[in-house]
Write a protein that holds these residues in place. Structure first.
Motif, short mmCIF file in Angstrom:
data_model
loop_
_atom_site.label_atom_id
_atom_site.label_comp_id
_atom_site.label_asym_id
_atom_site.label_seq_id
_atom_site.Cartn_x
_atom_site.Cartn_y
_atom_site.Cartn_z
N SER B 24 5.79 -65.72 40.04
CA SER B 24 6.00 -65.03 41.31
C SER B 24 4.89 -65.40 42.28
O SER B 24 3.76 -65.71 41.88
CB SER B 24 6.06 -63.52 41.10
OG SER B 24 4.91 -63.10 40.41
N ALA B 25 5.23 -65.42 43.57
CA ALA B 25 4.27 -65.75 44.59
C ALA B 25 3.19 -64.67 44.62
O ALA B 25 3.50 -63.49 44.74
CB ALA B 25 4.97 -65.85 45.95
N ALA B 26 1.93 -65.08 44.50
CA ALA B 26 0.85 -64.12 44.34
C ALA B 26 0.41 -63.52 45.67
O ALA B 26 0.45 -64.18 46.71
CB ALA B 26 -0.34 -64.80 43.67
N SER B 27 0.00 -62.27 45.60
CA SER B 27 -0.57 -61.61 46.77
C SER B 27 -1.96 -62.20 47.04
O SER B 27 -2.56 -62.82 46.17
CB SER B 27 -0.74 -60.11 46.51
OG SER B 27 0.47 -59.54 46.12
N ARG B 28 -2.45 -61.99 48.24
CA ARG B 28 -3.82 -62.41 48.55
C ARG B 28 -4.58 -61.18 49.05
O ARG B 28 -4.09 -60.46 49.92
CB ARG B 28 -3.82 -63.50 49.60
CG ARG B 28 -5.19 -64.11 49.82
CD ARG B 28 -5.20 -65.10 50.97
NE ARG B 28 -4.62 -66.39 50.60
CZ ARG B 28 -4.68 -67.46 51.39
NH1 ARG B 28 -5.27 -67.37 52.58
NH2 ARG B 28 -4.15 -68.60 51.03
N GLY B 31 -4.61 -59.89 52.61
CA GLY B 31 -3.48 -60.50 53.32
C GLY B 31 -3.74 -61.97 53.65
O GLY B 31 -4.78 -62.53 53.31
N PHE B 32 -2.76 -62.60 54.30
CA PHE B 32 -2.83 -64.03 54.62
C PHE B 32 -3.32 -64.27 56.05
O PHE B 32 -3.51 -65.40 56.46
CB PHE B 32 -1.46 -64.68 54.43
CG PHE B 32 -1.05 -64.78 52.98
CD1 PHE B 32 -1.24 -65.97 52.28
CD2 PHE B 32 -0.49 -63.70 52.32
CE1 PHE B 32 -0.89 -66.06 50.94
CE2 PHE B 32 -0.13 -63.79 50.99
CZ PHE B 32 -0.32 -64.97 50.29
#
Lengths: 424, 346
Positions: B24-28, B31-32
């Motif tokens: 799954s696309a990981a959180s940062r 935020g981005f």
């Protein structure tokens, strides 16, 4: 050229073949058909063999062969007041495998298909967030993406069949479904960018179309597997599927997959808007109605043979096929009956078996030319067994409109023609 | 973290297991940094949804009588003067006590649990094809009239963001949360029968052909299979490009107007042959007083007049009932007129 697909020459050949095969089965020995005269399609030169065909770029965006001109979405004119707030149906009986081609994914609009330049599109997140945000399509394309294959079924699929057999064709009875690979950003990442506050337990998703479509979605689902998608089957969403941006709500009723998505509002309570009170609620026999019936129950249908796809080849080897899906997981097993539910046979699953996706099944048998009562029964990965229409009616009566996942029956007569029936 | 999904179906069929990447696309953290903060004016422009407790109600008021006038102008072409509906458009009044019948009539009075939904929906999406054109006062007036048609409020009722809380919806208690997991799912999750599952042979009890409501596919095909090719088309009228551009602009008109073979009067009159026609002359259409006056004064819809009218309908004819902001460019107006004339039966 747009000639109607013709079965006549091959049908003659097949009938000869099947007559021979029928005899062969009785004697237990395989005998192939014999041709009385040479086939001119073989003995005479054909134009496509002699003359050059079209060059590259004849169709910069390719279209199906003109001989496939019948493979189109169709509507049922008497269902709705006009074609702007209406529905058409996926030609399931013309398809195989599990992926629905983009051009024939069924359409459902409540205010027509909005045509939006992606440069003019904005997605806003507001409500109970730390920072209300605005995203352009360029912004959205910079977030990490995921790819998933999911079915999208309208809650009203098969809704015309509650009170009895009504429409002749799986396109019309079951065609409010498509199965597509989506590319999109996890909704979770966009919500994290705005910062959901602790009392933010619900989400209102809103479309930019003339219906201003809105649905409430619980935050748990939003953070779990929802996507904000911009591609379907590798290319940009089609206009009628919400270009440039739509919500993907895996396994849940299609009405929640807001197209032309322009706003997400975080709140502490659901909104109870028109599409979740007046519509998309399930009225039961006692006059009370279920609300928030989001999950699509396990369901299946035989796509061939079916009323629009009769058996044209006579007795002998016959391919029965269909599709199955469940909003609760995968479909490890589908059973098929030829005698209206008295005896069942396990079908053969073929192709990818993905979570909340369509599955393809086959059951090959030698048809003896006698009438058939065909049904399929999906069993999902939670053990849920697709109910009969009678079982459904015991719980819900006949006024539910939505979420009819009852077992479908096709009657096939001795000529191979199929009809939508109910059995008892 | 790469998980592989073992496919039950593949195992059952005895074939190889297919691996599906489930990364799954990981959180940062933090935020981005993509997107920008929404300005308060921007949020205000879009954030006008209404909830059952009244959250989000626009400030305003409207009475039943004003609502009736507005309803006749804006809504009756589809819903009928008294909410009884035209054709297959939704019925808006009546139906109380029918929810247990074979064919229940679901209206605001018989089915809708919350008044907020009515206000929200009318304000959000109505009139059909002219969304965002009603003021809050007009919205409250129309909803007041609808409540009156459904015997929920009296003739002298004034609906506002304050009196909203006094209204009791008849079917407010008619809904309950999805309970399928506890009822149906439990009943149907069991090992299914495979042989001799019915008492004797199965009989057909109902057939779709008895009703015969399936669209005829043959009919669809004949039209598609034989395209009409016009020989030596005469190049005198507007260009095909102009007509095509007009077809796009026509979408703004089609919610209220029809054109072409069999065009009917709807919210607005049918527009066949409008260029050059006398104003207010379409038979069977109920024109506004302003239009009737203009017709008596001999207004003719020359292209020039139509361009002036469609630029700014309210300036050209101040009391016209046409709810339409107008089209800016002359060329766009010419295009839509070319389209209308090209669609007009000869």
């Amino acid at each position: 050229m747009s000639d109607k697909k013709s079965f006549s020459p091959s049908r003659r050949t097949f009938l000869t073949a099947s007559a021979a095969a029928g005899g062969a089965l009785a004697s237990g020995q395989l005998v192939h058909a014999q041709a009385a005269t040479p086939d001119p399609l073989i003995t005479e030169a054909q134009p496509w063999r002699q003359y050059l065909g079209a060059g590259v770029d004849a169709a910069p965006y390719g279209m199906p062969s003109p001989y496939e001109s019948e493979v189109v979405r169709r509507t049922v004119p008497w269902l709705t007041a006009d074609l702007v707030s209406s529905i058409n149906f996926t030609p399931l009986h013309e398809l195989d495998g599990i992926i629905t081609p983009n051009g024939i994914c069924f359409e459902r609009h409540h205010g027509g298909a909005a045509e939006i330049d992606p440069a003019d599109h904005r997605l806003m997140i507001n409500g109970l967030v730390d920072t209300p945000m605005v995203f352009t399509m360029e912004d959205i394309m910079r977030f990490p993406r995921e790819n998933h294959v999911y079915f999208l079924e309208c809650a009203a699929n098969t809704g015309m069949e509650w009170a009895g057999a009504q429409l002749n064709g799986c396109q019309f009875t079951h065609g409010m479904i498509h199965n597509v690979e989506y590319t999109g950003v996890p909704l979770r990442l966009l919500l994290e960018e705005a910062g959901v506050q602790t009392n933010g337990r619900w989400l209102l998703a809103e479309g930019a179309d003339a219906a201003g479509m809105t649905r409430s979605i619980p935050m748990e689902k939003a953070l779990d597997d929802c996507l904000v998608a911009f591609k379907m089957n590798g290319e940009a969403l089609r206009v009628e599927q919400g270009y440039p941006l739509r919500l993907v709500v895996p396994g849940w009723e299609g009405n929640m997959w807001i197209k032309w998505l322009r706003r997400l509002e975080v709140g502490d309570e659901p909104w109870h808007h028109r599409e979740e009170t007046s519509k998309y609620t399930d009225l039961l026999e006692d006059g009370d109605a279920r609300r928030f019936t989001w999950v699509m129950d396990a369901k299946s249908v035989i796509t061939n043979p079916s009323p629009q796809a009769p058996i044209l080849h006579g007795p002998g080897p016959t391919v029965l096929t269909g599709i199955a899906w469940s909003g609760r997981g995968t479909i490890p097993r589908v059973d098929v009956t030829l005698d209206g539910g008295r005896n069942w046979h396990q079908a053969r699953m073929s192709g990818p078996s993905l979570d909340k996706s369509m599955h393809r099944f086959y059951y090959e048998f030698d048809w003896d030319g006698s009438p058939l009562l065909l049904q399929s029964r999906a069993i999902d990965s939670t053990g849920y067994v697709q109910p009969t229409k009678e079982q459904l009616r015991e719980f819900r009566g006949e006024n539910s409109i939505y979420h009819n996942n009852g077992i479908q029956t096709w009657f096939v007569n001795e000529n191979g023609e199929a009809e939508n029936v109910e059995v008892g | 973290m790469l998980k592989t999904l073992t496919l039950g179906a593949a195992l059952l069929a005895g074939t190889a297991t297919i691996a599906v990447a489930q990364d799954s696309a990981a959180s940062r953290e933090g935020g981005f940094g993509l997107g920008r903060a929404a300005l308060p004016e921007e949020v205000a422009a879009w954030d006008w949804d209404v909830r059952p407790d009244g959250t989000g109600l626009p400030v305003g008021e409207g009475d039943v009588w004003t609502g009736e006038e507005l309803f006749v102008d804006y809504c009756s072409a589809c819903h009928g003067d008294f909410g009884e509906a035209v054709g297959r458009w939704p019925v808006l009044a009546g139906g109380q006590g029918t929810l247990t019948h074979e064919d229940p009539t679901k209206t605001i009075g018989s089915y809708w649990p919350y008044l907020s939904t009515v206000v929200d929906y009318v304000y959000r999406a109505m009139p059909y094809g002219q969304a965002e054109s009603l003021t809050p006062d007009e919205t409250y007036a129309i909803v007041a009239y609808l409540l009156n048609l459904n015997n929920v409020v009296d003739d002298d009722f004034v609906l506002s963001n304050e009196t909203f809380h006094d209204v009791e919806m008849p079917n407010a208690g008619g809904f309950f949360m999805d309970d399928r997991d506890e009822t149906e799912v439990a009943a149907w999750t069991r090992e299914p029968c495979m042989t001799d599952c019915t008492d004797g042979a199965v009989e057909i009890t109902m057939r779709a052909t008895v009703l015969d409501v399936t669209p005829d596919e043959e009919g669809d095909d004949t039209a598609a299979a034989e395209p009409v090719v016009e020989e030596n088309p005469v190049e005198t009228g507007p260009s095909p490009e102009l007509i095509a551009a007009g077809a796009g602009i026509w979408r703004q008109c089609q919610a209220c107007h029809e054109v072409g073979e069999g065009a009917r009067n709807r919210v607005g009159p049918a527009l066949n042959g409008i260029v050059g026609a006398d104003a207010g002359a379409r038979e069977g259409f109920r024109y506004s007083p302003a239009f009737r006056e203009a017709a008596e004064d001999g207004l003719v819809w020359t292209e020039e007049n139509l361009i002036a009218y469609l630029h700014d309908p309210r300036s050209f004819m101040p009391r016209s009932r046409m709810v339409f902001n107008g089209i800016e460019a002359d060329e766009d107006i010419r295009a839509v007129l070319a389209y209308i004339m090209s669609e007009t039966p000869q």
